[in-house]
Write an enzyme that holds these catalytic residues in place. Structure first.
Site, PDB file in Angstrom:
ATOM      1  N   THR A  12       0.829  -1.213   0.000  1.00 17.75           N
ATOM      2  CA  THR A  12       0.000   0.000   0.000  1.00 17.75           C
ATOM      3  C   THR A  12       0.866   1.267   0.000  1.00 17.75           C
ATOM      4  OG1 THR A  12      -0.267   0.087   2.416  1.00 17.75           O
ATOM      5  CG2 THR A  12      -1.914  -1.167   1.177  1.00 17.75           C
ATOM      6  N   THR A 106      10.838   2.751   5.324  1.00 22.82           N
ATOM      7  CA  THR A 106       9.746   3.222   6.167  1.00 22.82           C
ATOM      8  C   THR A 106       9.447   2.158   7.202  1.00 22.82           C
ATOM      9  OG1 THR A 106       7.501   4.100   6.223  1.00 22.82           O
ATOM     10  CG2 THR A 106       7.958   2.500   4.488  1.00 22.82           C
ATOM     11  N   HIS A 107       9.245   2.603   8.442  1.00 27.74           N
ATOM     12  CA  HIS A 107       9.140   1.676   9.574  1.00 27.74           C
ATOM     13  C   HIS A 107       7.952   2.085  10.459  1.00 27.74           C
ATOM     14  CE1 HIS A 107      10.622  -1.142  12.580  1.00 27.74           C
ATOM     15  NE2 HIS A 107      10.325  -0.222  13.480  1.00 27.74           N
ATOM     16  N   ASP A 143      17.336  -0.511  11.244  1.00 30.01           N
ATOM     17  CA  ASP A 143      16.423   0.554  11.725  1.00 30.01           C
ATOM     18  C   ASP A 143      17.149   1.628  12.535  1.00 30.01           C
ATOM     19  OD1 ASP A 143      14.312  -0.808  10.505  1.00 30.01           O
ATOM     20  OD2 ASP A 143      13.841  -1.943  12.305  1.00 30.01           O
TER      21      ASP A 143
HETATM   22  C1  GAR Z   1       4.518  -0.773   6.656  1.00 34.75           C
HETATM   23  O1  GAR Z   1       3.851  -0.442   7.836  1.00 34.75           O
HETATM   24  C2  GAR Z   1       6.020  -0.669   6.844  1.00 34.75           C
HETATM   25  O2  GAR Z   1       6.417   0.344   7.716  1.00 34.75           O
HETATM   26  C3  GAR Z   1       6.313  -2.025   7.440  1.00 34.75           C
HETATM   27  O3  GAR Z   1       5.537  -2.915   6.704  1.00 34.75           O
HETATM   28  C4  GAR Z   1       4.337  -2.257   6.300  1.00 34.75           C
HETATM   29  C5  GAR Z   1       4.174  -2.463   4.817  1.00 34.75           C
HETATM   30  O4  GAR Z   1       2.884  -2.142   4.390  1.00 34.75           O
HETATM   31  N1  GAR Z   1       7.714  -2.311   7.378  1.00 34.75           N
HETATM   32  C6  GAR Z   1       8.383  -2.898   8.372  1.00 34.75           C
HETATM   33  O5  GAR Z   1       7.853  -3.325   9.376  1.00 34.75           O
HETATM   34  C7  GAR Z   1       9.870  -3.027   8.142  1.00 34.75           C
HETATM   35  N2  GAR Z   1      10.534  -3.383   9.347  1.00 34.75           N
HETATM   36  P1  GAR Z   1       2.543  -2.164   2.825  1.00 34.75           P
HETATM   37  O6  GAR Z   1       3.124  -3.473   2.239  1.00 34.75           O
HETATM   38  O7  GAR Z   1       1.058  -2.153   2.756  1.00 34.75           O
HETATM   39  O8  GAR Z   1       3.181  -0.958   2.205  1.00 34.75           O
END
Ligand code: GAR
Length: 197
Positions: A12, A106-107, A143
């Site tokens: 997303t 992004t974390h 991180d």
């Molecule tokens: C996001 O919240 C991102 O910050 C996290 O995975 C999700 C991906 O959402 N990443 C981590 O936890 C990395 N350590 P998405 O696939 O819907 O973009």
């Protein structure tokens, strides 16, 4: 600004970048989307007509070989920036060095609190009342790189890990797009990517 975006899941955040560039809100070119496994994120890229590549860890007997293969796949696209947008693998120091200062992640927490793969769960278990998302530069330690942008998200008493993560992601998508818009205004062309070996 040429972007390679790496994903592992629902994508997303990737979709938010695609939507923003279609609306003209951000001046970037997603030259490829890569993943470590088949996922919805890759399907989103294909639907948008973006080049994709897959480098599954399971295909390599040693993690080192996976890192080198991923590094070559990314370098093929000569990106100005590499965006880890929900990319759930840890890359090695050599890969980070190859794209030094150009990888952003992004974390889903307010770093330096709650690094790692279970940031939302860890924040809830700790009992924080406010958490959020962080866009940061990737360094060899997980991180731990310089913070580029953060957004705070309150934890609600009825939250589950899933509901809280969804609210964080709603805020995170805007944060990531805004961070990329800011970075695209100051692309540093003085840092050429090394020739591929
Ligand atoms: C996001 O919240 C991102 O910050 C996290 O995975 C999700 C991906 O959402 N990443 C981590 O936890 C990395 N350590 P998405 O696939 O819907 O973009």
């Amino acid at each position: 600004m040429r972007l390679v975006v790496m994903v592992s899941g629902s994508g997303t955040n990737l979709q938010a970048i695609i939507d923003a560039l279609h609306k003209g809100d951000v001046d970037v070119d997603i030259v490829a989307v890569g993943a470590d496994k088949p996922c919805v994120g890759l399907e989103r890229a294909e639907a948008a007509g973006i080049d994709t590549f897959l480098v599954p860890l399971a295909n390599y007997p040693e993690r080192e070989q996976w890192n080198r293969s991923l590094e070559r796949a990314i370098a093929n696209y000569n990106p100005d920036r590499v965006v880890f947008a929900g990319f759930m693998r840890i890359v090695d120091a050599q890969l980070v060095e190859r794209f030094a200062g150009r990888i952003i992640n992004t974390h889903p927490s307010l770093l330096p609190s709650f690094p790692g793969a279970h940031a939302v769960r860890d924040a809830m278990n700790f009992g924080v009342k406010v958490t959020g998302a962080t866009v940061h530069e990737v360094v060899a330690d997980v991180d731990a790189g310089p913070i580029l942008a953060q957004v705070a998200v309150p934890v609600q008493s009825e939250d589950t890990e899933e509901s809280l993560h969804e609210r964080i992601k709603s805020a995170e998508r805007g944060l990531l797009v805004n961070a990329l818009a800011a970075l695209s205004r100051e692309v540093n062309f003085d840092l050429p990517i090394e020739e591929q070996s």
